[in-house]
Design an enzyme around this catalytic site. Structure first.
Site, PDB file in Angstrom:
ATOM      1  CG  ASP A 114      -0.369  -0.202   2.533  1.00  0.00           C
ATOM      2  OD1 ASP A 114       0.669  -0.899   2.607  1.00  0.00           O
ATOM      3  OD2 ASP A 114      -0.901   0.317   3.539  1.00  0.00           O
ATOM      4  CG  ASP A 134       2.058   1.804   7.530  1.00  0.00           C
ATOM      5  OD1 ASP A 134       1.570   2.916   7.265  1.00  0.00           O
ATOM      6  OD2 ASP A 134       1.737   0.758   6.939  1.00  0.00           O
TER       7      ASP A 134
HETATM    8 ZN   LIG Z   1       0.363   0.847   5.216  1.00  0.00          ZN
HETATM    9 ZN   LIG Z   2       2.973  -1.117   6.549  1.00  0.00          ZN
END
Ligand SMILES: [Zn+2]
Ligand SMILES: [Zn+2]
Length: 303
Positions: free
Chosen positions: A66, A212
């Site tokens: 992503d 993240d």
């Molecule tokens: Zn992510």
């Molecule tokens: Zn990630």
């Protein structure tokens, strides 16, 4: 000096109709930088009016799909559009092999130079530095080697009024002090305020991108007093256990990081698909850090 952020994609994991996966375009002191490159990033660039040839550098935080599945498509489109200027990609170890293999097996020989610079997920490093801005990578705590990036404009020294230099016969040393922001004191002890004798003052803006990560307060000193911070907020505190297990953050934790950093504004994003809207996430973050906004695809923040 100007720092303008365009959010191209703001979702976690899987793209949805209105929220595509993570990518952002940062215009910093006149230079264009892409941060992460989720699937379909090139469509988003078109949707939101960012010119392809304004991108000179790409910063990839980590190798979850992503955050980079749009990269080979964008690299290929640059080629098909006849790009000639080099493109530098700052990224974790492994991305060069992935892209090289895709290009090799599709018999694509790029007509521009593609440069990969590997980031170090274990320490804080200045990965780019020019007269307009600098970029520092810093370690994040995730299930893959991951870095955040801190973008900081360079401070441009002000000019000093010419007649003041002549009237007071300023030495080089005195000029340097004024350019550094000090007041001037003449031989009679009269004080001349810096703002009265200088012009073209600029303020260096900065942006911290925290991709993240699990809650990671150790990184805060890297971007202390930043103007703008993006921090992932995959969950609300009701799912604290999932944040810990999957190495993500809650909205509250993102807000704590912004508060510790004394940031001016926080953007939260990368929400889990369990949230049909962002209201609870925003309320939770604003309880700790009131100047929080929610990432939306197409949102533009002008610092
Ligand atoms: Zn992510
Ligand atoms: Zn990630």
């Amino acid at each position: 000096m100007s720092l303008k952020l365009t959010l191209l994609g703001s979702n976690s994991a899987i793209p949805s109709v209105n929220r595509w996966t993570t990518s952002q375009f940062l215009s910093i002191n006149g230079c264009g930088v892409l941060i992460d490159c989720g699937e379909g990033c090139q469509i988003r660039l078109k949707n939101f009016g960012v010119r392809f040839n304004s991108i000179n550098q790409i910063y990839i935080s980590h190798l979850h799909g992503d955050h980079f599945f749009g990269l080979v498509g964008l690299i290929s489109s640059f080629h098909l559009l006849g790009r000639k200027i080099p493109l530098t990609v700052f990224c974790p170890n492994g991305l060069k092999q992935i892209i090289d293999l895709q290009l090799e097996l599709s018999l694509t020989k790029l007509n521009y130079e593609l440069i990969f610079i590997e980031t170090n997920p274990l320490e804080v490093n200045v990965v780019y530095d020019c007269d307009k801005y600098s970029v520092t990578s810093f370690p994040l705590l995730h299930s893959l080697p991951t870095t955040g990036f801190f973008f900081k404009e360079k401070y441009k020294q002000p000019n000093i009024k010419k007649n003041f230099i002549i009237e007071h016969n300023l030495s080089i040393e005195e000029i340097q002090k004024l350019k550094a922001g000090k007041d001037y004191v003449d031989e009679n002890g009269e004080i001349f305020k810096n703002e009265d004798v200088t012009y073209n003052k600029s303020i260096a803006k900065s942006y911290a991108y925290c991709s993240d990560t699990r809650f990671c307060p150790e990184i805060v000193p890297v971007f202390q007093n930043t103007d703008l911070i993006y921090h992932e907020a995959t969950y609300t505190s009701a799912f604290q256990h999932l944040a810990e297990e999957r190495l993500h953050s809650t909205a509250k934790e993102a807000a704590i990081i912004a508060k510790m950093a004394n940031a001016k504004q926080l953007i939260i994003g990368h929400f889990s698909k369990r949230y049909s809207n962002s209201a609870d996430l925003l309320i939770e973050a604003q309880e700790v850090f009131p100047n929080t906004i929610v990432a939306e695809d197409g949102l533009v923040i002008d610092c």
